[in-house]
Enzyme design. Structure first.
Site, PDB file in Angstrom:
ATOM      1  N   ASN A   1      42.602  25.724  37.694  1.00  0.00           N
ATOM      2  CA  ASN A   1      42.357  26.928  38.623  1.00  0.00           C
ATOM      3  C   ASN A   1      40.729  26.936  38.405  1.00  0.00           C
ATOM      4  O   ASN A   1      40.432  27.795  37.487  1.00  0.00           O
ATOM      5  CB  ASN A   1      43.179  28.229  38.491  1.00  0.00           C
ATOM      6  CG  ASN A   1      42.437  29.246  39.516  1.00  0.00           C
ATOM      7  OD1 ASN A   1      41.849  28.957  40.524  1.00  0.00           O
ATOM      8  ND2 ASN A   1      42.860  30.578  39.338  1.00  0.00           N
TER       9      ASN A   1
ATOM     10  N   LYS B   1      38.762  28.547  40.134  1.00  0.00           N
ATOM     11  CA  LYS B   1      38.038  29.511  40.778  1.00  0.00           C
ATOM     12  C   LYS B   1      36.713  29.287  41.512  1.00  0.00           C
ATOM     13  O   LYS B   1      36.526  28.290  41.813  1.00  0.00           O
ATOM     14  CB  LYS B   1      37.738  30.566  39.644  1.00  0.00           C
ATOM     15  CG  LYS B   1      39.166  30.988  38.681  1.00  0.00           C
ATOM     16  CD  LYS B   1      39.000  32.032  37.816  1.00  0.00           C
ATOM     17  CE  LYS B   1      40.269  32.179  37.189  1.00  0.00           C
ATOM     18  NZ  LYS B   1      40.592  33.503  36.553  1.00  0.00           N
TER      19      LYS B   1
ATOM     20  N   HIS C   1      46.968  35.373  43.608  1.00  0.00           N
ATOM     21  CA  HIS C   1      46.374  35.153  42.514  1.00  0.00           C
ATOM     22  C   HIS C   1      45.832  36.738  42.190  1.00  0.00           C
ATOM     23  O   HIS C   1      45.524  37.256  43.228  1.00  0.00           O
ATOM     24  CB  HIS C   1      45.082  34.183  42.601  1.00  0.00           C
ATOM     25  CG  HIS C   1      44.641  34.286  40.835  1.00  0.00           C
ATOM     26  ND1 HIS C   1      43.568  35.364  40.453  1.00  0.00           N
ATOM     27  CD2 HIS C   1      44.641  33.221  39.904  1.00  0.00           C
ATOM     28  CE1 HIS C   1      43.398  34.850  39.046  1.00  0.00           C
ATOM     29  NE2 HIS C   1      44.061  33.718  38.923  1.00  0.00           N
TER      30      HIS C   1
ATOM     31  N   GLU D   1      43.292  37.948  41.241  1.00  0.00           N
ATOM     32  CA  GLU D   1      41.851  38.180  41.708  1.00  0.00           C
ATOM     33  C   GLU D   1      41.761  38.348  43.091  1.00  0.00           C
ATOM     34  O   GLU D   1      41.042  39.234  43.697  1.00  0.00           O
ATOM     35  CB  GLU D   1      40.829  37.310  41.418  1.00  0.00           C
ATOM     36  CG  GLU D   1      40.586  37.156  40.026  1.00  0.00           C
ATOM     37  CD  GLU D   1      40.497  35.928  38.848  1.00  0.00           C
ATOM     38  OE1 GLU D   1      40.050  34.785  39.712  1.00  0.00           O
ATOM     39  OE2 GLU D   1      40.598  35.737  37.818  1.00  0.00           O
TER      40      GLU D   1
ATOM     41  N   GLU E   1      51.074  35.516  35.368  1.00  0.00           N
ATOM     42  CA  GLU E   1      49.884  35.417  34.900  1.00  0.00           C
ATOM     43  C   GLU E   1      49.472  37.277  34.758  1.00  0.00           C
ATOM     44  O   GLU E   1      49.217  37.963  35.546  1.00  0.00           O
ATOM     45  CB  GLU E   1      48.962  35.277  35.896  1.00  0.00           C
ATOM     46  CG  GLU E   1      48.873  33.676  36.170  1.00  0.00           C
ATOM     47  CD  GLU E   1      47.539  33.127  36.487  1.00  0.00           C
ATOM     48  OE1 GLU E   1      47.045  32.316  35.969  1.00  0.00           O
ATOM     49  OE2 GLU E   1      47.059  33.540  37.523  1.00  0.00           O
TER      50      GLU E   1
ATOM     51  N   GLY F   1      41.279  35.404  31.649  1.00  0.00           N
ATOM     52  CA  GLY F   1      39.688  35.311  31.345  1.00  0.00           C
ATOM     53  C   GLY F   1      39.353  36.276  30.303  1.00  0.00           C
ATOM     54  O   GLY F   1      38.195  36.411  29.986  1.00  0.00           O
TER      55      GLY F   1
ATOM     56  N   SER G   1      44.215  32.839  29.722  1.00  0.00           N
ATOM     57  CA  SER G   1      43.849  32.381  28.633  1.00  0.00           C
ATOM     58  C   SER G   1      44.565  31.513  27.797  1.00  0.00           C
ATOM     59  O   SER G   1      44.709  31.448  26.592  1.00  0.00           O
ATOM     60  CB  SER G   1      43.459  33.697  27.773  1.00  0.00           C
ATOM     61  OG  SER G   1      42.456  34.553  28.279  1.00  0.00           O
TER      62      SER G   1
HETATM   63  P1  PGA Z   1      41.928  31.894  32.490  1.00  0.00           P
HETATM   64  O1  PGA Z   1      42.463  32.187  33.935  1.00  0.00           O
HETATM   65  O2  PGA Z   1      42.659  30.650  32.164  1.00  0.00           O
HETATM   66  O3  PGA Z   1      40.609  31.933  32.368  1.00  0.00           O
HETATM   67  O4  PGA Z   1      42.359  33.128  31.714  1.00  0.00           O
HETATM   68  C1  PGA Z   1      43.682  31.826  34.542  1.00  0.00           C
HETATM   69  C2  PGA Z   1      43.985  32.057  35.855  1.00  0.00           C
HETATM   70  O5  PGA Z   1      43.190  33.187  36.227  1.00  0.00           O
HETATM   71  O6  PGA Z   1      44.680  31.312  36.695  1.00  0.00           O
END
Ligand code: PGA
Length: 253
Positions: A14, A16, A100, A102, A172, A178, A217
């Site tokens: 992903n 982003k 997601h 976010e 998630e 993140g 992460s």
């Molecule tokens: P990350 O993000 O691996 O940077 O923690 C995962 C995601 O948001 O899909």
């Protein structure tokens, strides 16, 4: 690409809101090249909309699939700024992330909207990856199962049985995205098993085949332990998907 349980194994990057034509070209070529040595795992990248044409150009004929990070809940019409699922299909997308955290946090996406998006993705012949997870406060309050259960239930209520059979889930935990804090493999497995059990109560066939990815992460150092768990069928990788070497180690785990 299939686990011992007979489910598809998949690692999805992903990106982003990262990338540029130049940086993407190097990343896509390296991932496409590296994925040739990983026939056991499905590999995909979800890029920002403007780069989907570049993904198609550089990944067509490679073992790597591509997809989008969001989609409109509408099919077409006066929805300025939105992108419809059939448009994503035209650009060769295989997967679309929906819900997601976010999107839920910064764009007020509700469970019902997320499932409406998943339905548009399915109608376009693509695979929705429905994302769900709890915040740190919810976990600390012992609400993890109530939260992810409620997020899942809307999908179980609104999608038909034949649609459910084509859905993928991504667990998630918001507190792990993140942040460098990963759920332990036991914590993640427990939620994956809970989600699969909840699908099973409504649709046993879908529960057996539905891939449930873990995200938050995931790094080269922890991927193998997470992916070894019975109900973890792969990963949704944010930050580490932007470095080809790291992403490929994760795909190989
Ligand atoms: P990350 O993000 O691996 O940077 O923690 C995962 C995601 O948001 O899909």
């Amino acid at each position: 690409m299939v686990s011992t349980q007979g489910r598809k194994r998949l690692v999805i990057g992903n990106w982003k809101m990262h990338g540029s034509l130049g940086a993407n070209a190097a990343l896509l070529c390296a991932v496409a090249d590296g994925a040739k040595g990983l026939p056991e795992t499905g590999v995909a990248v979800c890029a920002p909309f403007p780069y989907l044409a570049q993904c198609r150009e550089l990944l067509a004929g490679s073992p790597v699939a591509w997809g989008a990070q969001d989609v409109s809940a509408h099919l077409q019409g006066a929805y300025t700024g939105e992108v419809a699922a059939p448009m994503l299909a035209e650009f060769g997308c295989g997967y679309v992330l929906v819900g997601h955290s976010e999107r839920r946090a910064y764009h007020g996406e509700t469970d019902a909207l997320v499932v409406a998006k998943a339905a548009r993705v399915l109608e376009a012949g693509l695979t929705p990856v429905i994302c769900m997870g709890e915040t740190l406060a919810q976990r600390e309050a012992g609400e993890t199962e109530a939260v992810v259960g409620a997020q899942l239930d809307v999908a179980l209520d609104l999608l038909h049985a034949d649609q459910l059979a084509k859905v993928m889930l991504a667990y998630e935990p918001v507190w792990a995205i993140g942040t460098g804090k990963t759920a332990t493999s036991e914590q993640a497995q427990a939620v994956h098993a809970f989600l699969r059990g909840r699908v099973d109560a409504r649709n046993a066939a879908a529960a057996k085949t539905m891939p449930i990815l873990y995200g938050g992460s995931v790094k080269p150092g922890n991927a193998a332990e997470l992916f070894a768990m019975q109900d973890i069928d792969g990963g949704l990788i944010g930050g580490a998907s932007l470095a080809a070497a790291d992403f490929l180690v994760i795909c190989g785990a």
